[in-house]
Design an enzyme around this catalytic site. Structure first.
Site, mmCIF file in Angstrom:
data_model
loop_
_atom_site.group_PDB
_atom_site.id
_atom_site.type_symbol
_atom_site.label_atom_id
_atom_site.label_comp_id
_atom_site.label_asym_id
_atom_site.label_seq_id
_atom_site.Cartn_x
_atom_site.Cartn_y
_atom_site.Cartn_z
ATOM 1 N N ASN A 15 0.719 -1.217 0.080
ATOM 2 C CA ASN A 15 -0.102 -0.023 -0.086
ATOM 3 C C ASN A 15 1.019 1.481 -0.188
ATOM 4 O O ASN A 15 1.500 1.478 0.927
ATOM 5 C CB ASN A 15 -1.048 -0.058 1.321
ATOM 6 C CG ASN A 15 -1.564 1.111 1.440
ATOM 7 O OD1 ASN A 15 -1.806 1.992 0.643
ATOM 8 N ND2 ASN A 15 -2.152 1.464 2.776
ATOM 9 N N LYS A 17 0.080 4.131 -0.256
ATOM 10 C CA LYS A 17 -0.578 5.605 0.178
ATOM 11 C C LYS A 17 -0.404 6.532 -0.614
ATOM 12 O O LYS A 17 -0.222 6.497 -1.733
ATOM 13 C CB LYS A 17 0.034 6.014 1.641
ATOM 14 C CG LYS A 17 -0.030 4.510 2.698
ATOM 15 C CD LYS A 17 0.149 4.962 4.087
ATOM 16 C CE LYS A 17 0.208 3.425 4.727
ATOM 17 N NZ LYS A 17 0.181 3.549 6.298
ATOM 18 N N HIS A 101 -9.512 0.894 5.022
ATOM 19 C CA HIS A 101 -8.214 1.081 5.666
ATOM 20 C C HIS A 101 -8.430 1.855 6.860
ATOM 21 O O HIS A 101 -9.431 2.920 6.947
ATOM 22 C CB HIS A 101 -7.039 1.627 4.717
ATOM 23 C CG HIS A 101 -5.761 1.533 5.242
ATOM 24 N ND1 HIS A 101 -5.313 2.416 6.127
ATOM 25 C CD2 HIS A 101 -4.866 0.737 5.018
ATOM 26 C CE1 HIS A 101 -4.072 2.214 6.372
ATOM 27 N NE2 HIS A 101 -3.604 1.219 5.673
ATOM 28 N N GLU A 103 -6.782 4.157 7.928
ATOM 29 C CA GLU A 103 -6.528 5.755 7.824
ATOM 30 C C GLU A 103 -7.762 6.338 6.994
ATOM 31 O O GLU A 103 -8.257 7.624 7.376
ATOM 32 C CB GLU A 103 -5.339 6.116 6.824
ATOM 33 C CG GLU A 103 -3.948 6.028 7.613
ATOM 34 C CD GLU A 103 -2.830 5.304 6.844
ATOM 35 O OE1 GLU A 103 -3.009 5.162 5.577
ATOM 36 O OE2 GLU A 103 -1.992 4.751 7.419
ATOM 37 N N GLU A 173 -5.184 -5.327 10.731
ATOM 38 C CA GLU A 173 -4.216 -4.243 10.474
ATOM 39 C C GLU A 173 -4.330 -3.342 12.198
ATOM 40 O O GLU A 173 -5.538 -2.638 12.200
ATOM 41 C CB GLU A 173 -4.409 -3.023 9.708
ATOM 42 C CG GLU A 173 -4.106 -3.735 8.295
ATOM 43 C CD GLU A 173 -3.351 -2.807 7.294
ATOM 44 O OE1 GLU A 173 -2.191 -2.865 6.941
ATOM 45 O OE2 GLU A 173 -4.293 -1.854 7.205
ATOM 46 N N GLY A 179 2.675 1.985 10.763
ATOM 47 C CA GLY A 179 3.383 3.065 10.598
ATOM 48 C C GLY A 179 4.261 3.571 11.790
ATOM 49 O O GLY A 179 4.740 4.637 11.741
ATOM 50 N N SER A 219 3.766 -2.462 10.238
ATOM 51 C CA SER A 219 5.006 -2.386 10.260
ATOM 52 C C SER A 219 5.909 -3.712 10.107
ATOM 53 O O SER A 219 6.683 -4.302 10.612
ATOM 54 C CB SER A 219 5.298 -1.921 11.570
ATOM 55 O OG SER A 219 5.159 -0.542 12.110
HETATM 56 C C1 PEP Z 1 -0.744 0.020 6.058
HETATM 57 O O1 PEP Z 1 -0.642 1.210 5.444
HETATM 58 O O2 PEP Z 1 -1.652 -0.704 5.623
HETATM 59 C C2 PEP Z 1 0.472 -0.573 6.774
HETATM 60 C C3 PEP Z 1 0.495 -1.443 7.326
HETATM 61 O O3 PEP Z 1 1.524 0.270 6.929
HETATM 62 P P1 PEP Z 1 3.004 0.053 7.519
HETATM 63 O O4 PEP Z 1 3.599 -1.257 7.040
HETATM 64 O O5 PEP Z 1 4.011 1.185 7.380
HETATM 65 O O6 PEP Z 1 2.868 0.006 8.716
#
Ligand code: PEP
Length: 261
Positions: A15, A17, A101, A103, A173, A179, A219
């Site tokens: 992803n 973003k 997601h 976000e 998630e 992040g 992460s």
């Molecule tokens: C994500 O954007 O879904 C995500 C898991 O980001 P990151 O791997 O940077 O934590």
């Protein structure tokens, strides 16, 4: 239900973003196409920003890497300024789309009811929907993780014909791991994945649940992917930051799989 099911092909999704310009997007997928390990038995997808979908799709033309989008709107067409429909994503070459997601939920107020409508639109257009669920740190610390996951799953997934929902992928998630550099331990992730699989069984029966792919996101790095993928209910990863570099993402794609998988 705790044994890895060979029907569940691993899926590693990146992803991006709101990152990378067109030049950097094309360079990244060209490098990825060369770097993704030959003989990988699973599926790999990248989800660039909408503006890069067509150029990235073009660059992936002869590559096994699939194209995904980060969101969609449920209406087919019309006066919805700033939105994009499932059929427009299909037209741009998308194979899959992320839905709900954290976000989107946190910054743009996407609700479970919206997730459900987006899911319906994605399925209708023939896109593989990746529905994201996960608890915040506060919810985890106040022992509300299971309630939150149950609410998100029921609110987003209830009421479909199981056959229509067959392409569904769920991404667990935990918001506190996205992040932040703070990954769920493999045991924490496995516990949540098993809970999600049991919820899927309660909604749609054990056969549906045992075929459902559940990705972990939060992460994920080259350093932790092997231990996460060793868990029986983790079927892949949704990767943010580490998907923006060809070397880290290709190492994640080339996770060292346990012999049973
Ligand atoms: C994500 O954007 O879904 C995500 C898991 O980001 P990151 O791997 O940077 O934590």
């Amino acid at each position: 239900m705790t044994t890895a099911n060979p029907i569940r092909r691993p899926l590693i999704a990146g992803n991006w973003k709101m990152n990378l310009d067109l030049k950097a997007s094309v360079e990244l997928v060209r490098a990825l196409t060369l770097a993704v390990p030959r003989g990988f038995q699973g599926e790999v997808m990248v989800a660039p920003p909408f503006t890069a979908l067509t150029v990235v799709g073009e660059a992936l033309r002869d590559s096994p890497i699939r194209l995904g989008a980060q969101d969609l709107f449920w209406e087919e067409k019309g006066a919805f300024t700033g939105e994009i429909s499932a059929s427009q994503l299909k037209d741009a070459g998308c194979w899959s789309v992320l839905i709900g997601h954290s976000e989107r939920r946190r910054i743009f107020a996407d609700t479970d009811a919206w997730v459900r409508r987006k899911l319906e639109a994605a399925l209708k257009a023939g896109l593989i929907p990746v529905v994201c669920v996960g608890e915040t740190l506060e919810e985890r610390e106040s022992q509300r993780t299971w309630r939150v996951l149950e609410t998100q799953l029921k609110g987003g997934l209830e009421g479909f014909a199981p056959s229509a929902l067959a392409p569904l992928v769920v991404a667990y998630e935990p918001v506190w791991a996205i992040g932040t550099g703070k990954t769920a331990t493999p045991a924490q992730a496995q516990e949540a994945h098993l809970f999600i699989r049991k919820q899927a069984a309660a909604l749609y029966g054990p056969a549906f649940a045992s075929g459902l792919r559940i990705l972990y996101g939060g992460s994920v790095t080259p350093e932790n992917i092997d231990s996460l993928m060793a868990e029986p209910d983790i079927d892949g990863a949704l990767v943010g930051g580490a998907s923006l570099k060809a070397d880290s993402f290709s190492r994640i794609v080339g996770f060292r799989s346990p012999a049973a998988r």
